[in-house]
Enzyme design. Structure first.
Site, PDB file in Angstrom:
ATOM      1  N   GLU A 364       8.551  55.688  58.494  1.00 41.35           N
ATOM      2  CA  GLU A 364       8.105  57.042  58.900  1.00 41.35           C
ATOM      3  C   GLU A 364       6.702  57.327  58.363  1.00 41.35           C
ATOM      4  OE1 GLU A 364      11.033  60.035  59.216  1.00 41.35           O
ATOM      5  OE2 GLU A 364      12.649  58.569  59.437  1.00 41.35           O
ATOM      6  N   GLY A 365       5.885  56.268  58.345  1.00 44.01           N
ATOM      7  CA  GLY A 365       4.503  56.353  57.864  1.00 44.01           C
ATOM      8  C   GLY A 365       4.412  55.845  56.441  1.00 44.01           C
TER       9      GLY A 365
HETATM   10  C1  LIG Z   1      13.752  48.916  57.538  1.00 42.02           C
HETATM   11  C2  LIG Z   1      12.810  49.550  58.529  1.00 42.02           C
HETATM   12  C3  LIG Z   1      13.286  50.524  59.377  1.00 42.02           C
HETATM   13  C4  LIG Z   1      12.438  51.127  60.324  1.00 42.02           C
HETATM   14  N1  LIG Z   1      12.937  52.037  61.209  1.00 42.02           N
HETATM   15  C5  LIG Z   1      12.151  52.463  62.241  1.00 42.02           C
HETATM   16  C6  LIG Z   1      12.694  53.278  63.294  1.00 42.02           C
HETATM   17  O1  LIG Z   1      13.867  53.662  63.259  1.00 42.02           O
HETATM   18  N2  LIG Z   1      11.892  53.605  64.338  1.00 42.02           N
HETATM   19  C7  LIG Z   1      10.603  53.180  64.421  1.00 42.02           C
HETATM   20  O2  LIG Z   1       9.923  53.502  65.395  1.00 42.02           O
HETATM   21  N3  LIG Z   1      10.037  52.433  63.408  1.00 42.02           N
HETATM   22  C8  LIG Z   1      10.791  52.062  62.349  1.00 42.02           C
HETATM   23  N4  LIG Z   1      10.249  51.269  61.354  1.00 42.02           N
HETATM   24  C9  LIG Z   1       8.854  50.904  61.430  1.00 42.02           C
HETATM   25  C10 LIG Z   1       7.996  51.534  60.351  1.00 42.02           C
HETATM   26  O3  LIG Z   1       7.802  52.911  60.619  1.00 42.02           O
HETATM   27  C11 LIG Z   1       6.687  50.743  60.274  1.00 42.02           C
HETATM   28  O4  LIG Z   1       7.020  49.484  59.678  1.00 42.02           O
HETATM   29  C12 LIG Z   1       5.619  51.437  59.465  1.00 42.02           C
HETATM   30  O5  LIG Z   1       5.159  52.597  60.123  1.00 42.02           O
HETATM   31  C13 LIG Z   1       4.427  50.531  59.173  1.00 42.02           C
HETATM   32  O6  LIG Z   1       4.025  49.822  60.295  1.00 42.02           O
HETATM   33  P1  LIG Z   1       3.832  48.214  60.196  1.00 42.02           P
HETATM   34  O7  LIG Z   1       5.044  47.674  59.554  1.00 42.02           O
HETATM   35  O8  LIG Z   1       3.446  47.714  61.524  1.00 42.02           O
HETATM   36  O9  LIG Z   1       2.623  48.020  59.165  1.00 42.02           O
HETATM   37  P2  LIG Z   1       1.054  48.075  59.544  1.00 42.02           P
HETATM   38  O10 LIG Z   1       0.761  49.267  60.361  1.00 42.02           O
HETATM   39  O11 LIG Z   1       0.640  46.739  60.042  1.00 42.02           O
HETATM   40  O12 LIG Z   1       0.415  48.290  58.095  1.00 42.02           O
HETATM   41  C14 LIG Z   1       0.192  47.234  57.159  1.00 42.02           C
HETATM   42  C15 LIG Z   1      -0.539  47.809  55.946  1.00 42.02           C
HETATM   43  O13 LIG Z   1      -1.818  48.350  56.364  1.00 42.02           O
HETATM   44  C16 LIG Z   1      -1.900  49.707  55.958  1.00 42.02           C
HETATM   45  N5  LIG Z   1      -2.658  50.474  56.950  1.00 42.02           N
HETATM   46  C17 LIG Z   1      -2.519  50.451  58.300  1.00 42.02           C
HETATM   47  N6  LIG Z   1      -3.371  51.309  58.863  1.00 42.02           N
HETATM   48  C18 LIG Z   1      -4.061  51.903  57.856  1.00 42.02           C
HETATM   49  C19 LIG Z   1      -5.099  52.875  57.790  1.00 42.02           C
HETATM   50  N7  LIG Z   1      -5.592  53.446  58.891  1.00 42.02           N
HETATM   51  N8  LIG Z   1      -5.610  53.200  56.582  1.00 42.02           N
HETATM   52  C20 LIG Z   1      -5.111  52.642  55.452  1.00 42.02           C
HETATM   53  N9  LIG Z   1      -4.137  51.700  55.448  1.00 42.02           N
HETATM   54  C21 LIG Z   1      -3.611  51.350  56.625  1.00 42.02           C
HETATM   55  C22 LIG Z   1      -0.468  50.180  55.870  1.00 42.02           C
HETATM   56  O14 LIG Z   1      -0.343  51.315  55.037  1.00 42.02           O
HETATM   57  C23 LIG Z   1       0.237  48.959  55.309  1.00 42.02           C
HETATM   58  O15 LIG Z   1       0.049  48.918  53.918  1.00 42.02           O
HETATM   59  C24 LIG Z   1      11.081  50.725  60.376  1.00 42.02           C
HETATM   60  C25 LIG Z   1      10.597  49.752  59.488  1.00 42.02           C
HETATM   61  C26 LIG Z   1      11.453  49.155  58.586  1.00 42.02           C
HETATM   62  C27 LIG Z   1      10.895  48.084  57.669  1.00 42.02           C
END
Ligand SMILES: Cc1cc2nc3c(=O)[nH]c(=O)nc-3n(C[C@H](O)[C@H](O)[C@H](O)COP(=O)(O)OP(=O)(O)OC[C@H]3O[C@@H](n4cnc5c(N)ncnc54)[C@H](O)[C@@H]3O)c2cc1C
Length: 381
Positions: A364-365
């Site tokens: 959730e972010g």
């Molecule tokens: C167990 C689990 C359950 C989940 N459940 C759901 C769900 O029900 N529905 C759903 O839609 N999603 C779900 N998610 C997804 C989750 O919301 C995302 O994993 C999360 O938002 C981060 O996205 P990402 O994993 O692609 O990481 P990325 O976006 O690739 O980020 C990687 C790193 O880069 C950093 N980063 C990225 N952009 C920026 C920026 N602009 N400035 C600074 N730092 C940045 C991030 O903070 C992180 O440290 C789930 C994830 C997990 C692991």
């Protein structure tokens, strides 16, 4: 300023505590090891009204509101944070989305079943290439007469394996980028929809996390949630509510870690006296308690703002989620440290709490995204 919970709020929170101790605690270690969701418990929570806490009574909910919901999430998360996130997804990401953005017809047809747990739901925004940046999602919804044709794969969807209802986000106008995304309600029996990969996770292993695959999946245009091309605002508005649930999850995990630590420190003897008599550890325990109190206050403030209905709470829910999740990290770290080598072993609850806590800083972010949300709202004018 009134910090007191009402008698009704106390009753519903106490009910969740009793449910967690009786129905979740006996199974959580085994289900964590097997990585299995506790679907019977989710269904039972639905029957007791815990899946419809923010749904108005006219649509079959209890209408208890966000403050009571936050308290319930704390109690469930203290015992089983994986089942608790399933409760959070249903209340916040599914029910709140339909309550806030659904048509009258959608509210009448979906909310009564969701509020009672007859149907379980999920929220599918993330894709392999679109996590922190949901505006770059690639899945498409193409209008075809009175229908939309959905194609694409969503990932990391909580409750995905068993959800009857999926709220999912698709690009309806690629050229408009993040302003060309729309939200849809899809039922699991729609031809062309399939659950994909089941993720194998570090923590919250009693929750289900799956891919959601849409292949020429045709749905009625009436299943559009809110206005076409307003999907990103719907997702972000919904996540404002969801972050209250995740902040509460983080507080619950931290409270459990503190309770385990107090118990352990009183009973473990080294150098001829209980750890609890060592001032260095007393200071750590005091810091844990202070951290939790601050987070709990922030959490209830954001929840109270949501319940008041009079103001936006985007910044406050981001602050609560950011602080509570990082607080929970600090607290679980100290809890494990005070348990020494035993805390590293699966025989002790802090081992699971340490693993379960970690996700609160990501979903959730991420914490970085919460900081962006907070900074943007401060710098907006
Ligand atoms: C167990 C689990 C359950 C989940 N459940 C759901 C769900 O029900 N529905 C759903 O839609 N999603 C779900 N998610 C997804 C989750 O919301 C995302 O994993 C999360 O938002 C981060 O996205 P990402 O994993 O692609 O990481 P990325 O976006 O690739 O980020 C990687 C790193 O880069 C950093 N980063 C990225 N952009 C920026 C920026 N602009 N400035 C600074 N730092 C940045 C991030 O903070 C992180 O440290 C789930 C994830 C997990 C692991």
């Amino acid at each position: 300023m009134d910090f007191k919970l009402t008698e009704d709020q106390k009753m519903v929170i106490d009910g969740a505590k009793k449910f967690a101790e009786k129905e979740l605690a006996p199974n959580v270690e085994e289900l964590d090891a097997k990585q299995e969701p506790n679907i019977p418990a989710l269904k039972a929570l639905g029957e007791l009204g815990y899946l419809g806490m923010t749904v108005p009574e006219e649509y079959g909910g209890t209408g208890f509101g966000a403050v009571a919901y936050a308290g319930v999430m704390i109690e469930l998360s203290k015992v089983d944070a994986g089942t608790a996130v399933g409760v959070s997804v249903q209340n916040s990401l599914v029910n709140d989305a339909i309550t806030m953005f659904g048509s009258e017809e959608q509210k009448k047809s979906y909310l009564p079943k969701l509020a009672t747990g007859e149907w379980l739901g999920c929220f599918s925004l993330t894709e392999a290439g679109a996590g922190s940046d949901p505006g770059s999602l690639r899945a498409t919804a193409v209008r075809d007469g009175a229908t939309f044709l959905l194609n694409g794969t969503k990932n990391f969807t909580t409750n995905g394996a068993f959800a009857d209802i999926i709220i999912a986000f698709f690009s309806t106008d690629r050229e408009k980028g993040s302003k060309g995304i729309s939200a849809f309600i899809i039922t699991k029996d729609t031809p062309g929809f399939a659950v994909g990969k089941h993720e194998n996770k570090l923590g919250i292993r009693t929750s289900s996390t799956t891919e959601m695959v849409f292949t020429d999946c045709r749905i009625p245009a009436a299943n559009l949630l809110g206005q076409e091309n307003r999907g990103l605002s719907i997702a972000l508005g919904t996540l404002d509510c969801g972050r209250i649930g995740i902040a509460a999850q983080a507080v619950g995990i931290a409270e459990a870690a503190l309770e385990e630590t107090v118990r352990y420190a009183k009973q473990r003897v080294q150098f001829g006296k209980p750890l609890a008599e060592l001032e260095a550890l007393q200071f750590m325990i005091a810091d844990m308690a202070v951290d939790i109190e601050v987070a709990r206050t922030m959490l209830y403030r954001a929840a109270w703002m949501k319940d008041s209905g009079a103001q936006r709470f985007t910044k406050e829910s981001a602050i609560a989620k950011l602080f509570a999740s990082e607080m929970s990290h600090r607290v679980c770290h100290k809890a494990l440290q005070i348990h020494g080598g035993y805390g590293f072993m699966k025989d002790y609850k802090v081992e699971r709490l340490y693993r379960d806590q970690r996700i609160t800083e990501i979903y959730e972010g991420t914490s970085e995204i919460q900081r962006l949300v907070i900074a943007r709202s401060l710098l907006a004018d």
